[in-house]
Design a protein around this motif. Structure first.
Motif, short mmCIF file in Angstrom:
data_model
loop_
_atom_site.label_atom_id
_atom_site.label_comp_id
_atom_site.label_asym_id
_atom_site.label_seq_id
_atom_site.Cartn_x
_atom_site.Cartn_y
_atom_site.Cartn_z
N ALA A 103 0.94 -1.10 0.13
CA ALA A 103 -0.03 0.00 0.00
C ALA A 103 0.89 1.19 0.06
O ALA A 103 0.58 2.06 -0.66
N GLN A 104 1.93 1.26 0.61
CA GLN A 104 2.83 2.36 0.61
C GLN A 104 3.65 2.75 -0.29
O GLN A 104 3.79 3.87 -0.93
N GLU A 105 3.90 1.49 -1.01
CA GLU A 105 4.53 1.98 -2.61
C GLU A 105 3.38 2.36 -3.61
O GLU A 105 3.76 3.12 -4.29
N GLU A 106 2.20 1.96 -3.57
CA GLU A 106 1.26 2.27 -4.33
C GLU A 106 0.80 3.90 -4.19
O GLU A 106 0.54 4.62 -4.94
N ILE A 107 0.99 4.28 -2.90
CA ILE A 107 0.62 5.53 -2.39
C ILE A 107 1.79 6.68 -3.13
O ILE A 107 1.63 7.63 -3.60
N GLU A 108 2.98 5.88 -2.88
CA GLU A 108 4.25 6.95 -3.38
C GLU A 108 4.07 7.01 -4.89
O GLU A 108 4.44 8.14 -5.44
#
Length: 85
Positions: free
Chosen positions: A33-38
């Motif tokens: 999820a953090q990667e997608e947010i970035e």
């Protein structure tokens, strides 16, 4: 007596391993999820009670970081409780 203690220890270790596996899966999900947010250039959303709600990118990143830390700390505490119970 010794055999019963050994079985209890084995059960405790199995519980810890199961919790570790669940935590690992959760950590992977959070990291994803953090990667997608970035990568996101537009609005970001989170699900609250089955409803998708727009939220600020930085706020969501902070929330996920905190969840990751809390989950790891919770795992440590539960593992200690189980092991010494």
């Amino acid at each position: 007596e010794y055999m019963a203690q050994l079985q209890q220890l084995e059960q405790n270790i199995q519980q810890i391993l199961n919790q570790k596996q669940a935590l690992h899966a959760q950590q992977i999900e959070i990291s994803s999820a953090q990667e997608e947010i970035e990568k996101s250039k537009g609005p970001v959303y989170k699900i609250i009670g089955g409803i998708m709600v727009a939220t600020e990118k930085e706020s969501l990143k902070k929330e996920l970081d905190e969840k990751k830390d809390l989950d790891a700390n919770d795992f440590i505490i539960r593992s200690i409780d189980i092991f010494f119970w």
